[in-house]
Design a protein around this motif. Structure first.
Motif, PDB file in Angstrom:
ATOM      1  N   GLY A 185       0.818  -1.211   0.000  1.00 55.99           N
ATOM      2  CA  GLY A 185       0.000   0.000   0.000  1.00 55.99           C
ATOM      3  C   GLY A 185       0.849   1.257   0.000  1.00 55.99           C
ATOM      4  O   GLY A 185       1.573   1.518   0.966  1.00 55.99           O
ATOM      5  N   GLY A 187      -0.159   4.246   0.327  1.00 57.35           N
ATOM      6  CA  GLY A 187      -1.028   5.303   0.851  1.00 57.35           C
ATOM      7  C   GLY A 187      -0.269   6.113   1.876  1.00 57.35           C
ATOM      8  O   GLY A 187       0.971   6.127   1.902  1.00 57.35           O
ATOM      9  N   VAL A 188      -1.019   6.777   2.745  1.00 56.10           N
ATOM     10  CA  VAL A 188      -0.394   7.700   3.693  1.00 56.10           C
ATOM     11  C   VAL A 188       0.524   6.954   4.666  1.00 56.10           C
ATOM     12  O   VAL A 188       1.670   7.355   4.891  1.00 56.10           O
ATOM     13  N   ILE A 189       0.037   5.850   5.221  1.00 59.07           N
ATOM     14  CA  ILE A 189       0.854   5.115   6.199  1.00 59.07           C
ATOM     15  C   ILE A 189       2.067   4.487   5.508  1.00 59.07           C
ATOM     16  O   ILE A 189       3.195   4.564   6.005  1.00 59.07           O
ATOM     17  N   GLU A 192       4.623   7.260   4.892  1.00 47.90           N
ATOM     18  CA  GLU A 192       5.245   7.817   6.111  1.00 47.90           C
ATOM     19  C   GLU A 192       6.150   6.768   6.782  1.00 47.90           C
ATOM     20  O   GLU A 192       7.316   7.031   7.065  1.00 47.90           O
ATOM     21  N   GLU A 208       2.050  -1.418  -4.617  1.00 45.39           N
ATOM     22  CA  GLU A 208       0.773  -0.692  -4.670  1.00 45.39           C
ATOM     23  C   GLU A 208      -0.092  -1.250  -5.800  1.00 45.39           C
ATOM     24  O   GLU A 208       0.345  -1.336  -6.946  1.00 45.39           O
ATOM     25  N   ALA A 209      -1.339  -1.593  -5.450  1.00 50.53           N
ATOM     26  CA  ALA A 209      -2.233  -2.231  -6.417  1.00 50.53           C
ATOM     27  C   ALA A 209      -2.635  -1.285  -7.565  1.00 50.53           C
ATOM     28  O   ALA A 209      -2.740  -1.705  -8.719  1.00 50.53           O
ATOM     29  N   MET A 210      -2.815   0.007  -7.238  1.00 54.40           N
ATOM     30  CA  MET A 210      -3.305   0.939  -8.264  1.00 54.40           C
ATOM     31  C   MET A 210      -2.180   1.359  -9.212  1.00 54.40           C
ATOM     32  O   MET A 210      -1.021   1.428  -8.807  1.00 54.40           O
ATOM     33  N   GLY A 275      -5.298   0.490   4.268  1.00 50.50           N
ATOM     34  CA  GLY A 275      -6.481   1.224   4.701  1.00 50.50           C
ATOM     35  C   GLY A 275      -6.960   0.762   6.062  1.00 50.50           C
ATOM     36  O   GLY A 275      -6.410  -0.178   6.650  1.00 50.50           O
ATOM     37  N   MET A 322     -10.426   9.835   7.237  1.00 48.79           N
ATOM     38  CA  MET A 322     -10.054   9.320   8.560  1.00 48.79           C
ATOM     39  C   MET A 322      -8.898  10.168   9.083  1.00 48.79           C
ATOM     40  O   MET A 322      -7.728   9.786   8.976  1.00 48.79           O
ATOM     41  N   LEU A 323      -9.237  11.332   9.618  1.00 55.30           N
ATOM     42  CA  LEU A 323      -8.214  12.255  10.095  1.00 55.30           C
ATOM     43  C   LEU A 323      -8.584  12.754  11.484  1.00 55.30           C
ATOM     44  O   LEU A 323      -9.767  13.004  11.777  1.00 55.30           O
ATOM     45  N   VAL A 353      -2.569  16.127   5.084  1.00 53.27           N
ATOM     46  CA  VAL A 353      -1.100  16.263   5.090  1.00 53.27           C
ATOM     47  C   VAL A 353      -0.467  14.881   5.069  1.00 53.27           C
ATOM     48  O   VAL A 353      -0.918  13.987   5.778  1.00 53.27           O
TER      49      VAL A 353
HETATM   50  P1  NAI Z   1      -4.712   4.585   2.461  1.00 57.87           P
HETATM   51  O1  NAI Z   1      -6.117   4.458   2.056  1.00 57.87           O
HETATM   52  O2  NAI Z   1      -4.095   5.931   2.574  1.00 57.87           O
HETATM   53  O3  NAI Z   1      -3.796   3.764   1.434  1.00 57.87           O
HETATM   54  C1  NAI Z   1      -3.942   2.401   1.208  1.00 57.87           C
HETATM   55  C2  NAI Z   1      -3.268   2.059  -0.102  1.00 57.87           C
HETATM   56  O4  NAI Z   1      -3.212   0.647  -0.204  1.00 57.87           O
HETATM   57  C3  NAI Z   1      -4.036   2.573  -1.314  1.00 57.87           C
HETATM   58  O5  NAI Z   1      -3.149   3.258  -2.170  1.00 57.87           O
HETATM   59  C4  NAI Z   1      -4.571   1.295  -1.943  1.00 57.87           C
HETATM   60  O6  NAI Z   1      -4.678   1.374  -3.351  1.00 57.87           O
HETATM   61  C5  NAI Z   1      -3.532   0.274  -1.534  1.00 57.87           C
HETATM   62  N1  NAI Z   1      -4.010  -1.102  -1.493  1.00 57.87           N
HETATM   63  C6  NAI Z   1      -5.203  -1.553  -1.020  1.00 57.87           C
HETATM   64  N2  NAI Z   1      -5.259  -2.906  -1.119  1.00 57.87           N
HETATM   65  C7  NAI Z   1      -4.062  -3.308  -1.655  1.00 57.87           C
HETATM   66  C8  NAI Z   1      -3.505  -4.578  -1.983  1.00 57.87           C
HETATM   67  N3  NAI Z   1      -4.180  -5.702  -1.768  1.00 57.87           N
HETATM   68  N4  NAI Z   1      -2.266  -4.632  -2.525  1.00 57.87           N
HETATM   69  C9  NAI Z   1      -1.564  -3.469  -2.730  1.00 57.87           C
HETATM   70  N5  NAI Z   1      -2.049  -2.237  -2.433  1.00 57.87           N
HETATM   71  C10 NAI Z   1      -3.273  -2.162  -1.894  1.00 57.87           C
HETATM   72  O7  NAI Z   1      -4.612   3.774   3.831  1.00 57.87           O
HETATM   73  P2  NAI Z   1      -3.471   3.720   4.934  1.00 57.87           P
HETATM   74  O8  NAI Z   1      -2.168   4.187   4.403  1.00 57.87           O
HETATM   75  O9  NAI Z   1      -3.571   2.364   5.527  1.00 57.87           O
HETATM   76  O10 NAI Z   1      -3.978   4.781   5.986  1.00 57.87           O
HETATM   77  C11 NAI Z   1      -5.268   4.655   6.595  1.00 57.87           C
HETATM   78  C12 NAI Z   1      -5.810   5.993   6.980  1.00 57.87           C
HETATM   79  O11 NAI Z   1      -5.097   6.535   8.069  1.00 57.87           O
HETATM   80  C13 NAI Z   1      -5.689   6.999   5.851  1.00 57.87           C
HETATM   81  O12 NAI Z   1      -6.871   6.997   5.106  1.00 57.87           O
HETATM   82  C14 NAI Z   1      -5.494   8.302   6.532  1.00 57.87           C
HETATM   83  O13 NAI Z   1      -6.714   8.967   6.590  1.00 57.87           O
HETATM   84  C15 NAI Z   1      -5.051   7.946   7.951  1.00 57.87           C
HETATM   85  N6  NAI Z   1      -3.681   8.401   8.129  1.00 57.87           N
HETATM   86  C16 NAI Z   1      -3.436   9.751   8.054  1.00 57.87           C
HETATM   87  C17 NAI Z   1      -2.163  10.232   8.167  1.00 57.87           C
HETATM   88  C18 NAI Z   1      -1.950  11.692   8.020  1.00 57.87           C
HETATM   89  O14 NAI Z   1      -2.904  12.445   8.083  1.00 57.87           O
HETATM   90  N7  NAI Z   1      -0.713  12.148   7.819  1.00 57.87           N
HETATM   91  C19 NAI Z   1      -1.013   9.359   8.413  1.00 57.87           C
HETATM   92  C20 NAI Z   1      -1.384   7.959   8.451  1.00 57.87           C
HETATM   93  C21 NAI Z   1      -2.674   7.538   8.332  1.00 57.87           C
END
Ligand code: NAI
Ligand code: FAD
Length: 474
Positions: A185, A187-189, A192, A208-210, A275, A322-323, A353
């Protein structure tokens, strides 16, 4: 009998509880979280295992990487840079302890009753609380606020074993630097925490799947930041889907597929960050009147009220980003509504951010969204490479992009990739809350030299008046 019982003490719940108490409502907050040391702590995901510990490690790892890679040009030589992971982790844990303890202090000061146990909403405004010893207490209240937050999504192809295959919490706790880290993934996590371990010396591969990188961000920022992450050493494999993972004694073997075929790769640690899902299981009884929406979040109206008038839900457990700050503002809105005040929340202006280096931040609409909505707009862009302060502090990567309405010049969006992006976007956000135009920002005096001047110049650039870049003249 309470006026308000809040279930969950994350940034949504604890803020709601404090505001409700400030407004003279008799308030209790129920929390069941127990940390690694076995202590009950307040603050939820954000303070215990989210926003705060991740930012502590981002800071430590950034300092380490700076000391290793960015001091030569300053004429500063360091013979040997040591890395003591237990000390780094202790610093992070101390910050968490200070802040979670701070919430207990705030509860005491505001007369919020803190109840340790697992809360469940029953019919007739009753909350059932299951204590750690198994005993059950029933609490009667006029209003209930559900703020139970979210948890990491687990996928069948990578089951967490909390040893080699970990979620974000596990990724904050490695006791030594793994040689290789896989992240599922981008994504944000993923970005970071992938950055943290990459800076500390791990070879990090992100699957990353997308096909698109950061689809929620401005397209120019997504393009430039992808290049920069790759330059920093992150191996980001887009359009790649995880098929399976096999946790071995001290490593994980995964297979993934993309356009080129199926591939196998082995890592010391695998972080799964695909996610988060809302915590709704066992939170309410069927006869409580609460329902879920199609995505599994608690259904609420614009004011976070469920279909039962006295039950409200806020934060990660309801729709929207989710913030932490989104949940906190919902908490304030709901507490004020319960107290009979008028309160609204402006969901159009919730900033985002990503705390990488450089930071990525934005608020309002981006160009793709405006095109989709058929709104005509103007763009002003200013690169940090033309900012004196950015050059002086060796952070000249990136740019500020400001977007305004083509007809009225009202600012519609601000997008920043670069130094202090979060703070710069906050300045744009304040002006947007007051309905400012790009001309208003252009007429505002900014201190020199600051990286914020890039926002000023981007505002001027909207109307082709930037001073420190060549504007096209007719
Ligand atoms: P995310 O939704 O940001 O990213 C998840 C990523 O995983 C996406 O790009 C998605 O396409 C990919 N993905 C999903 N299934 C997959 C698979 N089977 N194989 C490969 N890639 C796959 O979720 P993340 O990073 O887990 O964060 C969760 C939430 O936590 C975020 O939505 C965010 O709102 C919050 N967060 C906010 C932060 C900030 O504000 N700085 C920091 C960390 C988390
Ligand atoms: P939570 O913080 O999840 O709190 C909910 C609380 O309710 C938990 O303590 C839980 O134990 C408790 N609970 C659940 N069910 C019950 C029950 N039945 N009875 C009693 N208690 C219960 N967001 C940002 O804005 N900025 C960031 O920098 C940021 N960084 C993050 C980094 C990471 C690694 C992670 C994982 C998340 C990050 N987030 C960040 C997201 C942020 O943490 C969440 O959006 C925020 O914590 C949500 O707040 P909340 O109050 O809704 O829920």
């Amino acid at each position: 009998m309470y006026d308000v019982v809040v279930i969950g003490s994350g940034p949504a719940g604890y803020v709601a509880a404090i505001r409700a108490s400030q407004l003279g409502l008799k308030t209790a907050c129920v929390e069941d979280y127990i940390n690694e040391s076995g202590d009950m702590t307040l603050g939820g995901t954000c303070l215990n295992v989210g926003c705060i510990p991740s930012k502590a490690l981002l800071d430590s790892s950034h300092r380490y990487s700076d000391a290793l890679n960015h001091l030569d040009g300053h004429g500063i030589g360091i013979e040997k840079v040591d890395l003591d992971i237990p000390v780094m982790m202790q610093r992070k844990d101390d910050i968490v302890k200070k802040l979670t303890g701070g919430i207990s202090g705030l509860f005491a000061a505001n007369k919020v009753v803190s109840i340790h146990g697992r809360g469940k909403v029953l019919a007739n405004s009753m909350v059932e609380i299951t204590k750690t010893d198994g005993s059950i207490e029933l609490v009667e209240t006029k209003n209930i606020i559900i703020a139970t937050g979210s948890s990491p999504i687990q996928i069948p192809s990578a089951i967490f074993d909390n040893k080699n295959i970990v979620d974000s919490t596990g990724a904050l706790e490695f006791n030594k630097v793994p040689k290789t880290v896989g992240v599922i993934g981008a994504g944000v996590i993923g970005l970071e925490l992938g950055s943290v371990w990459s800076r500390l010396g791990s070879k990090v591969t992100v699957i990353e799947a997308m096909d698109n990188f950061l689809p929620m961000a401005d397209a120019d920022i997504a393009k430039d930041s992808l290049k920069d992450f790759i330059k920093q050493g992150l191996d980001i494999k887009l359009g790649s889907k995880l098929i399976s993972s096999n946790s071995l004694k001290n490593s994980v073997k995964i297979s993934y597929e993309n356009k080129e075929g199926t591939h196998e790769i082995e890592f010391d640690k695998l972080i799964v960050a695909v996610g988060r899902k809302p915590n709704v299981s066992e939170v309410f009884s069927k006869d409580s009147g609460i329902t879920l929406d199609d995505s599994g979040f608690i259904s609420v109206n614009d004011h976070c009220q469920t279909s039962n008038d006295n039950i409200w839900a806020i934060g990660d457990v309801v729709r929207g980003p989710m913030l932490a700050h989104k949940g906190s503002e919902e908490g304030i809105m709901v507490a004020e509504r319960i107290a009979g005040k008028f309160a609204e929340m402006n969901y159009d202006l919730v900033p985002s951010v990503i705390y990488t280096h450089p930071e990525i931040a934005w608020v309002g609409k981006n160009e793709a969204e405006l095109k989709e909505l058929g709104i005509e707009y103007k763009v002003g862009k200013f690169p940090f490479s033309a900012s004196g302060r950015a050059l002086a502090v060796e952070q000249s990567t990136g740019f500020v992009k400001l977007i305004s309405d083509a007809r009225t010049d009202t600012i519609l969006g601000a997008h920043v990739f670069g130094p202090s992006a979060a703070e710069i976007v906050q300045q744009a956000l304040i002006s947007m809350e007051f309905g400012a135009s790009s001309e208003d920002l252009g007429l505002t005096i900014f201190s020199h030299p600051t990286v914020s001047e890039a926002l000023h110049e981007a505002a001027l650039a909207v109307n082709n008046q930037a001073i420190h870049i060549g504007n096209k003249r007719k």
